[in-house]
Design an enzyme around this catalytic site. Structure first.
Site, PDB file in Angstrom:
ATOM      1  N   ASP A 179       0.839  -1.208   0.000  1.00 51.27           N
ATOM      2  CA  ASP A 179       0.000   0.000   0.000  1.00 51.27           C
ATOM      3  C   ASP A 179       0.871   1.254   0.000  1.00 51.27           C
ATOM      4  OD1 ASP A 179       0.577   0.976   2.605  1.00 51.27           O
ATOM      5  OD2 ASP A 179      -1.082  -0.077   3.529  1.00 51.27           O
ATOM      6  N   MET A 181       1.890   3.473   1.939  1.00 53.52           N
ATOM      7  CA  MET A 181       2.820   3.836   3.004  1.00 53.52           C
ATOM      8  C   MET A 181       3.885   2.770   3.234  1.00 53.52           C
ATOM      9  SD  MET A 181       2.074   6.758   3.901  1.00 53.52           S
ATOM     10  CE  MET A 181       1.046   7.495   2.668  1.00 53.52           C
ATOM     11  N   LYS A 182       3.938   1.787   2.371  1.00 46.00           N
ATOM     12  CA  LYS A 182       4.921   0.712   2.582  1.00 46.00           C
ATOM     13  C   LYS A 182       6.246   1.045   1.875  1.00 46.00           C
ATOM     14  CE  LYS A 182       2.428  -1.722   5.323  1.00 46.00           C
ATOM     15  NZ  LYS A 182       1.354  -0.726   5.457  1.00 46.00           N
ATOM     16  N   ILE A 183       7.145   0.064   1.868  1.00 48.85           N
ATOM     17  CA  ILE A 183       8.474   0.298   1.276  1.00 48.85           C
ATOM     18  C   ILE A 183       8.386   0.082  -0.231  1.00 48.85           C
ATOM     19  CG2 ILE A 183      10.887  -0.442   1.292  1.00 48.85           C
ATOM     20  CD1 ILE A 183      10.402  -1.432   4.216  1.00 48.85           C
TER      21      ILE A 183
END
Ligand code: PLP
Length: 385
Positions: A179, A181-183
């Site tokens: 998503d 906000m992930k890496i």
């Protein structure tokens, strides 16, 4: 404002999406299969055991379906978990049973999990907090001894490994999140690993409406009545599309560089914040593990008493407000679920409470410049603790 989390998308992703537009095939297709193959190679599993999915939350819901969670079942998970994990259990009619965590790593240990096991325990779900692997040898040994399936929520640990094995591929199920906000970011999306081939085949069906054929794409290869289908059980439509996969393929190529920058950010904070005697930086990584450096968390106990052994979050909350006033956004993950009334839990979890009152996640992402890091550290050190 310096963001606490942030994706790193560039010209390569934009060009890849442009090629998808030109191809005019934007749904699940060749690129989704390529991304599954590339991710399977990356985490070292056979592609047949790995399914792309439209979110990690959906992967958790599908794990609940494949493992047949239902009324009367209990599923153990750390209180400091993502809300979607507990919802996946509750929606299936089972009861989420929240266990405690280590107050410094914020990971559940085998002892915390074992304390919650009953004859009704249907599964164990662990989360690798901030990308630091849980002590998987002890947890796997416990799960195996009790014959209980183990789910790894690997949303934070896309590049983490435990004694050489990728997190997410150690238990019976693993889920990753891509998503915003992930890496590794695809907009929304994720992967699910399923160790058992029969469960993997069921997962394949359940993620596409329960159809016996994998997709309309394969159906179209038939020369006669290609519109006919059979439904073996009722599933949802949880698949990834080629737009997300095109982005994911580019992000996967960049992942080692992302992790290296995150490692540098972590090391910079460790060194620069060592002089702030009133806060604790994250514990050192144990030998034999790799982290994804997803969170950088500090812990600040009460100013009126010594150490971390007190649970009034006054100093942590003031620190968060102080940084926010200076354009630095922070947060705490994950709000303790045993305090969420909807789950109706009566668990007493002293370490989770302590961690939830003292912990703050500082900005940690691959887009942070040296100047940003200097600003964060300067603001933390200027705080009147
Ligand atoms: C630990 C954890 N698990 C699961 C999820 C769910 O991921 P998604 O947003 O892809 O559904 C998240 C998202 O923040 C997460 O942090």
């Amino acid at each position: 404002m310096i963001n606490v989390f942030q994706p790193a998308l560039g010209a390569e992703e934009l060009e890849a999406v442009g090629r998808v537009f030109v191809s005019n095939w934007v749904g699940r297709g060749r690129l989704t299969e390529q991304f599954e193959q590339a991710f399977a190679d990356y985490v070292g599993v056979s592609p047949g055991r790995l399914h792309s999915i439209n979110s990690c939350t959906e992967g958790l819901f599908q794990a609940a379906a494949v493992l047949d969670f239902g009324p009367g079942d209990e599923v153990i998970l750390p209180s400091l978990s993502f809300v979607g994990a507990a919802n996946a259990i509750a929606v299936a009619g089972a009861r989420p049973v929240f266990c405690d965590v280590d107050p410094r790593t914020l990971n559940a240990t085998a002892e915390h999990i074992e304390a919650c096991i009953t004859p009704r325990t249907k599964a164990i779900l662990v989360l690798h907090y901030g990308g630091v692997p849980c002590e998987m040898d002890a947890i796997c040994a416990l799960a195996a001894a009790k014959g209980i399936p183990l789910i790894e929520d690997s949303a934070c640990s896309v590049a983490s490994s435990y004694h050489g094995q990728a997190c997410g591929t150690i238990g019976d199920f693993g889920v990753w999140s891509f998503d915003a906000m992930k890496i590794l970011v695809t907009g929304d999306g994720g992967m699910v690993y399923c160790r058992d081939p029969e469960r993997a085949a069921r997962l394949d069906r359940l993620t596409y409406l329960g159809l016996e054929q994998a997709s309309g794409f394969t159906q179209a290869q038939r020369g006669f009545r290609w519109w006919a289908f059979e439904v073996s059980e009722f599933g949802r439509r949880s698949i990834m599309n080629d737009i997300a996969a095109a982005i994911g393929l580019e992000q996967l190529r960049k992942l080692p560089a992302f992790i290296e920058r995150r490692r540098q950010v972590h090391a910079f904070y460790d060194a620069a914040l060592a002089e702030a005697g009133w806060l604790q930086t994250p514990p050192a990584l144990p030998p034999g593990v790799e982290s994804s450096y997803y969170f950088y968390w500090v812990q600040a106990g009460s100013p009126h008493r010594s150490g971390l052994a007190h649970c009034d979050g006054e100093r942590r909350d003031r620190l968060a407000a102080h940084l926010r006033e200076r354009g630095i956004y922070t947060t705490f993950r994950y709000y303790p679920l045993h305090h969420v009334r909807g789950y109706d839990s009566d668990a007493q979890l002293a370490n989770a409470d302590l961690a939830a009152e003292t912990t703050l996640c500082l900005p940690q992402h691959q887009g942070l410049s040296d100047n940003d890091l200097g600003r964060v550290v300067e603001a933390v050190l200027a705080f009147d603790a």
